[in-house]
Design a protein around this motif. Structure first.
Motif, PDB file in Angstrom:
ATOM      1  N   PHE A   1       6.865  17.116 -94.435  1.00  0.00           N
ATOM      2  CA  PHE A   1       7.003  17.728 -93.264  1.00  0.00           C
ATOM      3  C   PHE A   1       6.867  19.131 -93.254  1.00  0.00           C
ATOM      4  O   PHE A   1       7.119  19.713 -94.131  1.00  0.00           O
TER       5      PHE A   1
ATOM      6  N   ARG B   1       3.231  22.784 -89.311  1.00  0.00           N
ATOM      7  CA  ARG B   1       2.185  22.200 -88.589  1.00  0.00           C
ATOM      8  C   ARG B   1       2.722  20.898 -87.760  1.00  0.00           C
ATOM      9  O   ARG B   1       2.538  20.468 -86.603  1.00  0.00           O
ATOM     10  N   ASP B   2       3.270  20.038 -88.440  1.00  0.00           N
ATOM     11  CA  ASP B   2       4.134  18.682 -87.993  1.00  0.00           C
ATOM     12  C   ASP B   2       5.121  19.234 -86.864  1.00  0.00           C
ATOM     13  O   ASP B   2       5.132  18.642 -85.790  1.00  0.00           O
TER      14      ASP B   2
ATOM     15  N   LYS C   1       2.790  20.417 -83.750  1.00  0.00           N
ATOM     16  CA  LYS C   1       2.176  19.188 -82.967  1.00  0.00           C
ATOM     17  C   LYS C   1       2.977  18.219 -82.681  1.00  0.00           C
ATOM     18  O   LYS C   1       2.692  17.538 -81.735  1.00  0.00           O
ATOM     19  N   ARG C   2       3.900  17.776 -83.462  1.00  0.00           N
ATOM     20  CA  ARG C   2       4.675  16.403 -83.174  1.00  0.00           C
ATOM     21  C   ARG C   2       5.813  16.790 -82.596  1.00  0.00           C
ATOM     22  O   ARG C   2       6.617  15.595 -81.976  1.00  0.00           O
ATOM     23  N   VAL C   3       6.550  17.999 -82.740  1.00  0.00           N
ATOM     24  CA  VAL C   3       7.640  18.324 -82.162  1.00  0.00           C
ATOM     25  C   VAL C   3       7.775  19.056 -80.809  1.00  0.00           C
ATOM     26  O   VAL C   3       7.851  18.718 -79.771  1.00  0.00           O
TER      27      VAL C   3
ATOM     28  N   ASN D   1       5.453  17.997 -77.991  1.00  0.00           N
ATOM     29  CA  ASN D   1       5.822  16.900 -77.269  1.00  0.00           C
ATOM     30  C   ASN D   1       7.160  16.998 -76.617  1.00  0.00           C
ATOM     31  O   ASN D   1       7.640  16.183 -76.142  1.00  0.00           O
TER      32      ASN D   1
ATOM     33  N   ILE E   1      10.100  17.235 -77.956  1.00  0.00           N
ATOM     34  CA  ILE E   1      10.940  16.433 -78.550  1.00  0.00           C
ATOM     35  C   ILE E   1      12.319  17.034 -79.034  1.00  0.00           C
ATOM     36  O   ILE E   1      12.135  18.373 -79.692  1.00  0.00           O
TER      37      ILE E   1
ATOM     38  N   THR F   1      16.161  14.206 -83.421  1.00  0.00           N
ATOM     39  CA  THR F   1      15.064  13.441 -83.994  1.00  0.00           C
ATOM     40  C   THR F   1      15.116  13.626 -85.450  1.00  0.00           C
ATOM     41  O   THR F   1      15.367  14.487 -86.098  1.00  0.00           O
TER      42      THR F   1
ATOM     43  N   ASP G   1      10.217  10.050 -88.276  1.00  0.00           N
ATOM     44  CA  ASP G   1       9.755   9.976 -87.036  1.00  0.00           C
ATOM     45  C   ASP G   1       8.409  10.792 -86.799  1.00  0.00           C
ATOM     46  O   ASP G   1       7.662  10.580 -85.960  1.00  0.00           O
ATOM     47  N   VAL G   2       8.694  11.907 -87.352  1.00  0.00           N
ATOM     48  CA  VAL G   2       7.579  13.183 -87.281  1.00  0.00           C
ATOM     49  C   VAL G   2       6.969  13.572 -88.271  1.00  0.00           C
ATOM     50  O   VAL G   2       6.038  14.499 -88.400  1.00  0.00           O
TER      51      VAL G   2
ATOM     52  N   THR H   1       4.664  13.306 -92.038  1.00  0.00           N
ATOM     53  CA  THR H   1       3.191  12.856 -92.328  1.00  0.00           C
ATOM     54  C   THR H   1       3.436  11.877 -93.501  1.00  0.00           C
ATOM     55  O   THR H   1       4.122  12.136 -94.474  1.00  0.00           O
TER      56      THR H   1
END
Length: 148
Positions: free
Chosen positions: A52, A55-56, A59-61, A64, A66, A71, A75-76, A78
């Motif tokens: 993790f 960048r994760d 981009k992913r949290v 979005n 989230i 969370t 779930d987020v 790599t």
């Protein structure tokens, strides 16, 4: 040539177990001042399941919308990340990082996380290697019989 193991020697292994909330993982990263952490099955065995990174998080949290407090990191993170072995040279690590376009590379012994190297670590190893080579060349040139 410097190995990944030599680079990570003496460092703590920063990781969190699956099931950790994103918020807790980010707090841990901030506390340790690191840009990426390993995600492992448990803190005893440290079987690497993913990483993790900042960048994760973006981009992913964040992008979005989230909720980081509810969370789970699983779930987020790599998954299926490229890894290097402890005995790999820094050149192998650097080539792999370039190939997969990553700024962080987990170092493993079997499937156990033993450390993480960053692009900064690779640049420092390269500078150290070049400095040593330059000193050797200078020494050779200046110590040559009848030399310049």
């Amino acid at each position: 040539m410097k190995t990944a193991n030599a680079i990570i020697s003496g460092r703590d292994v920063y990781c969190v177990p699956v099931g950790t909330t994103v918020f807790s993982a980010v707090q841990f990263m901030a506390e340790k001042n690191v840009g990426a952490i390993g995600v492992v099955d448990n803190l005893a065995g440290k079987k690497l399941l993913g990483i993790f990174s900042e960048r994760d998080l973006l981009k992913r949290v964040v992008l979005n919308g989230i909720d980081a407090k509810s969370t789970k990191i699983d779930d987020v993170m790599t998954k299926n990340v490229a890894v290097a072995r402890a005995q790999d040279s820094y050149n192998i690590c650097l080539d792999l990082m370039k190939k997969v376009k990553s700024r962080h590379l987990p170092i493993v012994d079997g499937d156990k996380l033993v450390g993480m190297v960053s692009m900064r670590d690779m640049m420092e190893a390269e500078i150290e290697e070049q400095t040593t080579e330059l000193r050797m060349m200078n020494s050779y040139i200046h110590d040559m019989p009848g030399g310049m």
